[in-house]
Every structure is written in C-alpha cells, then in structure tokens.
Design a protein around this motif. Structure first.
Motif, PDB file in Angstrom:
ATOM      1  N   ARG A 102       1.069  -1.694   0.155  1.00  0.00           N
ATOM      2  CA  ARG A 102      -0.058   0.049   0.059  1.00  0.00           C
ATOM      3  C   ARG A 102       0.903   1.333   0.288  1.00  0.00           C
ATOM      4  O   ARG A 102       2.315   1.377  -0.206  1.00  0.00           O
ATOM      5  CB  ARG A 102      -1.105  -0.511   1.245  1.00  0.00           C
ATOM      6  CG  ARG A 102      -0.056   0.264   2.355  1.00  0.00           C
ATOM      7  CD  ARG A 102      -1.185   0.362   4.102  1.00  0.00           C
ATOM      8  NE  ARG A 102      -1.581  -0.937   3.807  1.00  0.00           N
ATOM      9  CZ  ARG A 102      -2.982  -1.059   4.588  1.00  0.00           C
ATOM     10  NH1 ARG A 102      -3.435   0.177   5.539  1.00  0.00           N
ATOM     11  NH2 ARG A 102      -3.688  -2.324   4.554  1.00  0.00           N
ATOM     12  N   PHE A 103      -0.004   2.518  -0.346  1.00  0.00           N
ATOM     13  CA  PHE A 103       0.620   3.403  -0.567  1.00  0.00           C
ATOM     14  C   PHE A 103       0.086   4.810  -0.082  1.00  0.00           C
ATOM     15  O   PHE A 103      -1.170   3.997  -0.740  1.00  0.00           O
ATOM     16  CB  PHE A 103       2.070   3.660  -1.494  1.00  0.00           C
ATOM     17  CG  PHE A 103       1.668   3.956  -2.989  1.00  0.00           C
ATOM     18  CD1 PHE A 103       0.612   5.228  -3.477  1.00  0.00           C
ATOM     19  CD2 PHE A 103       0.950   2.833  -3.555  1.00  0.00           C
ATOM     20  CE1 PHE A 103       0.497   5.215  -4.757  1.00  0.00           C
ATOM     21  CE2 PHE A 103       0.628   3.098  -4.501  1.00  0.00           C
ATOM     22  CZ  PHE A 103      -0.056   3.960  -5.320  1.00  0.00           C
ATOM     23  N   LYS A 104       0.256   6.069   0.615  1.00  0.00           N
ATOM     24  CA  LYS A 104      -0.677   6.610   0.381  1.00  0.00           C
ATOM     25  C   LYS A 104      -0.405   7.982  -0.964  1.00  0.00           C
ATOM     26  O   LYS A 104       0.886   8.272  -1.317  1.00  0.00           O
ATOM     27  CB  LYS A 104      -0.848   7.275   1.272  1.00  0.00           C
ATOM     28  CG  LYS A 104      -1.409   6.610   2.692  1.00  0.00           C
ATOM     29  CD  LYS A 104      -1.428   7.124   3.852  1.00  0.00           C
ATOM     30  CE  LYS A 104      -2.067   5.485   5.194  1.00  0.00           C
ATOM     31  NZ  LYS A 104      -2.284   6.299   6.306  1.00  0.00           N
ATOM     32  N   THR A 105      -1.221   8.685  -1.161  1.00  0.00           N
ATOM     33  CA  THR A 105      -1.281  10.111  -2.152  1.00  0.00           C
ATOM     34  C   THR A 105      -1.653  11.321  -1.238  1.00  0.00           C
ATOM     35  O   THR A 105      -2.856  10.982  -0.738  1.00  0.00           O
ATOM     36  CB  THR A 105      -1.263   9.583  -3.148  1.00  0.00           C
ATOM     37  OG1 THR A 105      -0.611  11.099  -3.967  1.00  0.00           O
ATOM     38  CG2 THR A 105      -2.638   9.211  -3.810  1.00  0.00           C
ATOM     39  N   ALA A 106      -1.591  12.193  -1.717  1.00  0.00           N
ATOM     40  CA  ALA A 106      -2.579  13.451  -1.890  1.00  0.00           C
ATOM     41  C   ALA A 106      -3.231  13.470  -2.400  1.00  0.00           C
ATOM     42  O   ALA A 106      -2.754  13.754  -4.286  1.00  0.00           O
ATOM     43  CB  ALA A 106      -1.569  14.681  -0.803  1.00  0.00           C
ATOM     44  N   ARG A 134      -3.857   1.075  -1.795  1.00  0.00           N
ATOM     45  CA  ARG A 134      -4.109  -1.020  -1.719  1.00  0.00           C
ATOM     46  C   ARG A 134      -3.839  -1.431  -3.229  1.00  0.00           C
ATOM     47  O   ARG A 134      -4.632  -1.949  -3.968  1.00  0.00           O
ATOM     48  CB  ARG A 134      -4.536  -1.422  -0.945  1.00  0.00           C
ATOM     49  CG  ARG A 134      -4.443  -2.977  -0.485  1.00  0.00           C
ATOM     50  CD  ARG A 134      -5.355  -3.522   0.330  1.00  0.00           C
ATOM     51  NE  ARG A 134      -6.127  -2.325   0.979  1.00  0.00           N
ATOM     52  CZ  ARG A 134      -6.430  -1.924   1.967  1.00  0.00           C
ATOM     53  NH1 ARG A 134      -7.797  -3.317   1.238  1.00  0.00           N
ATOM     54  NH2 ARG A 134      -7.345  -1.907   2.995  1.00  0.00           N
ATOM     55  N   THR A 166      -7.249  16.222   0.430  1.00  0.00           N
ATOM     56  CA  THR A 166      -7.142  14.508   1.107  1.00  0.00           C
ATOM     57  C   THR A 166      -6.090  13.808   1.336  1.00  0.00           C
ATOM     58  O   THR A 166      -5.619  13.856  -0.137  1.00  0.00           O
ATOM     59  CB  THR A 166      -8.958  14.045   0.925  1.00  0.00           C
ATOM     60  OG1 THR A 166     -10.104  15.373   0.522  1.00  0.00           O
ATOM     61  CG2 THR A 166      -9.290  12.455   1.049  1.00  0.00           C
ATOM     62  N   GLU A 167      -6.386  12.947   1.994  1.00  0.00           N
ATOM     63  CA  GLU A 167      -4.929  11.549   2.523  1.00  0.00           C
ATOM     64  C   GLU A 167      -5.893  10.578   1.468  1.00  0.00           C
ATOM     65  O   GLU A 167      -6.612  10.198   2.207  1.00  0.00           O
ATOM     66  CB  GLU A 167      -4.111  11.622   3.506  1.00  0.00           C
ATOM     67  CG  GLU A 167      -3.115  10.699   3.004  1.00  0.00           C
ATOM     68  CD  GLU A 167      -2.789  10.901   4.455  1.00  0.00           C
ATOM     69  OE1 GLU A 167      -2.703   9.376   5.525  1.00  0.00           O
ATOM     70  OE2 GLU A 167      -1.055  11.292   4.616  1.00  0.00           O
ATOM     71  N   VAL A 168      -4.611  10.208   0.337  1.00  0.00           N
ATOM     72  CA  VAL A 168      -6.131   9.202   0.349  1.00  0.00           C
ATOM     73  C   VAL A 168      -5.140   7.558   0.082  1.00  0.00           C
ATOM     74  O   VAL A 168      -3.495   7.934  -0.044  1.00  0.00           O
ATOM     75  CB  VAL A 168      -6.244   9.468  -0.947  1.00  0.00           C
ATOM     76  CG1 VAL A 168      -7.370   7.812  -1.870  1.00  0.00           C
ATOM     77  CG2 VAL A 168      -6.651  10.043  -1.289  1.00  0.00           C
ATOM     78  N   GLU A 169      -5.435   6.677   0.927  1.00  0.00           N
ATOM     79  CA  GLU A 169      -4.926   5.046   0.564  1.00  0.00           C
ATOM     80  C   GLU A 169      -4.745   4.801  -0.231  1.00  0.00           C
ATOM     81  O   GLU A 169      -6.167   4.247  -1.358  1.00  0.00           O
ATOM     82  CB  GLU A 169      -4.938   4.324   1.961  1.00  0.00           C
ATOM     83  CG  GLU A 169      -4.236   3.190   2.124  1.00  0.00           C
ATOM     84  CD  GLU A 169      -4.825   3.056   3.322  1.00  0.00           C
ATOM     85  OE1 GLU A 169      -4.941   1.745   3.354  1.00  0.00           O
ATOM     86  OE2 GLU A 169      -4.388   3.187   4.143  1.00  0.00           O
ATOM     87  N   ASN A 217     -10.389   2.004   6.545  1.00  0.00           N
ATOM     88  CA  ASN A 217      -9.594   3.707   6.444  1.00  0.00           C
ATOM     89  C   ASN A 217      -9.568   3.862   7.751  1.00  0.00           C
ATOM     90  O   ASN A 217     -10.159   3.069   9.106  1.00  0.00           O
ATOM     91  CB  ASN A 217     -10.709   4.334   6.125  1.00  0.00           C
ATOM     92  CG  ASN A 217     -10.520   5.737   6.555  1.00  0.00           C
ATOM     93  OD1 ASN A 217      -9.698   6.478   6.283  1.00  0.00           O
ATOM     94  ND2 ASN A 217     -12.327   6.015   6.481  1.00  0.00           N
ATOM     95  N   ASP A 221     -10.742   6.498  -0.937  1.00  0.00           N
ATOM     96  CA  ASP A 221     -10.918   7.907  -0.402  1.00  0.00           C
ATOM     97  C   ASP A 221     -11.516   8.381   1.136  1.00  0.00           C
ATOM     98  O   ASP A 221     -13.134   7.054   0.851  1.00  0.00           O
ATOM     99  CB  ASP A 221     -11.903   8.070  -2.031  1.00  0.00           C
ATOM    100  CG  ASP A 221     -11.249   9.908  -1.957  1.00  0.00           C
ATOM    101  OD1 ASP A 221     -10.929  10.599  -0.657  1.00  0.00           O
ATOM    102  OD2 ASP A 221     -11.967  10.311  -2.494  1.00  0.00           O
TER     103      ASP A 221
END
Length: 281
Positions: free
Chosen positions: A146-150, A159, A154-157, A246, A177
């Motif tokens: 997994r990683f996260k992005t903006a 998978r 909002t910070e969105v994960e 989440n 989201d």
C-alpha cells in the motif's frame, strides 16, 4: 460542425455540456498520459522476448525498462490523478499478448481507459510496486502492499495487489478515499423507502445487519458510513478488519494478524469482553 467531426473521425459524436476546467483537466490527464507512454516507448525501443509460452514469461525481468524513467513516473501520476477525479474504486493493469490494458472500476463497472504498448508495461508495473514498497524483482508470487497520496487536501490510501498471469504481472490498485468511504448515509444512493428502512435498522439497539454484494458494489462504503452515522462519545464502536480499510479516530479498530493467532474468531471472543455497543466485522 458535429457532422464534419463525425465524418472525419468516422465515429458518432454526442454533444455534452461541461465546464471549461473539466475539459482542460481531461485533456491534460488523457493526453499527458499518452505523451508519457510514447516518450517511454521511444526511449526504450528494443526487441521484446517472445511470450508465446510461459517458460519465457519470467525472463522478462532482464528486459524491463527502468522504473525510474521520467515518462513512466509521469504516466503513473496521470493514472492515479485520473482515477481519483473519476471516483474510481479500482485501477486494473492487465498484460495481454500484444498490448496492455488499463481499466478502472467506476460505479461498479470496469471501463477500459487506456491501451498501452507492451514494451513499457513492465516499467509501469515496477513503478507501482516501488511506490507500494514491493519486491520489484519478484514476479512469480503474488504480493500485497500500500501507499498513500494526496488528492487536494485529502490523504488517499492505495492498496496494491499483484499476481502473475499468462503474459506478465497483473496489478490491481484499490483506491480508499476517506471522503468516499465515510459519508452521510443520504449520499449512498438509496431510494427514500430503502433509506428510511436503513435508518430504522441503524436506530435499533440490538440485532445483526449483513452487508453483502459483489466487488465494487459499495459494501465498505456502506459499512463505514453506517458506523459514522451511529457513532457518538456515548458508545463504544469496535471493528475487526483484515486489513483496516480506513483509520477513523472515533472507532476502536483491530487489524487481524493470523500469524500470531489474532483471527476473527479469537478477536470476537475478546471484543465481547470489551463492553462493546457496536461491532463491525
């Protein structure tokens, strides 16, 4: 004008109304992705191995394009941005014999949004695996990360799941989201009668509710929205998840870890001794 466009493009033209910002955004995302793919293909022109049989499948590792190549990095960024803007729940990267497909699940239906040159597909996969901190050299076994992005504020994960298939590695990126997962139940798309029934179920102080449906039908969104609706400082909300979809500050969320014996069965027995008001499994 529309007749001329239809005649020259040999396609049916359907006029729609859109804001200028939306049109410019689509142009940047769609054509920016295409430009990145063409640049990567030109930069790394080489003879491809024959994928006619599976014995040669895993020898592609030596022929892969450098995942750090700038066009590939931009291409992945375009894909993720486009998926978030379209409200996609999943991004599918699928290798075929002569090309690769990019499909996105929007409103429960998979749509083909891009067809890629087979030459650049391994680099695209490697870039996604790098973001998810997966082993880019391992192509024979499934991997999860997994990683996260903006996205805006909002910070969105994201998978990531990979699996070896006939012509390479198939990658699915599931988009989580928080703004979509946790929302008012009025925005779930229920008809007034069903919404009233749903409210009545959530108002009960006891009982069990089953949420079922196919992939992408909104099970996770429905569950989190329901928990968001019922939670308050006066009750204890506990969730058992594998993995935690989440992170929500109002819930006591437990991630399953079968390796150490923390399973749904053992966790449920323990949670019943934790004075719960609401349990979500």
């Amino acid at each position: 004008l529309l007749e001329s466009i239809a005649r020259y493009s040999n396609r049916a033209v359907e006029p729609v109304v859109a804001q200028k910002s939306q049109i410019l955004g689509i142009i940047v995302e769609f054509h920016g992705f295409r430009r990145s793919m063409r640049a990567a293909e030109k930069e790394y022109q080489t003879d491809l191995p024959d994928l006619g049989n599976l014995e040669q499948l895993y020898e592609m590792g030596n022929e892969s394009i450098d995942a750090g190549a700038q066009p590939v990095v931009r291409a992945v960024w375009y894909l993720i941005t486009y998926a978030l803007d379209q409200g996609a729940s999943d991004i599918h990267l699928e290798p075929k014999r002569d090309e690769a497909l990019v499909r996105m699940r929007i409103d429960g239906i998979l749509h083909t949004v891009h067809r890629l040159p087979r030459l650049v597909y391994p680099a695209l996969v490697s870039r996604v695996k790098t973001l998810a901190r997966l082993d880019i050299a391992e192509r024979r076994r499934p991997q999860d990360g997994r990683f996260k992005t903006a996205h805006g504020e909002t910070e969105v994960e994201m998978r990531v799941s990979t699996v070896p298939v006939a012509f390479g590695e198939k990658v699915v990126v599931r988009v989580f989201d928080p703004g979509v997962l946790t929302q008012d139940i009025e925005r779930l798309g229920l008809f007034p009668r069903e919404l009233a029934m749903f409210r009545g179920m959530l108002a009960n102080r006891s009982g069990m509710m089953l949420v079922v449906g196919p992939t992408g039908s909104g099970k996770t969104t429905t569950l989190y929205s329901a928990l968001h609706h019922v939670h308050s400082p006066r009750i204890n909300v506990v969730t058992l998840e594998d993995p935690i979809e989440n992170v929500h500050p109002a819930f006591n969320q437990i991630a399953m870890q079968p390796r150490i014996g923390l399973t749904f069965g053992t966790s449920l027995r323990t949670v019943l001794r934790q004075d719960p008001d609401v349990i979500m499994v």
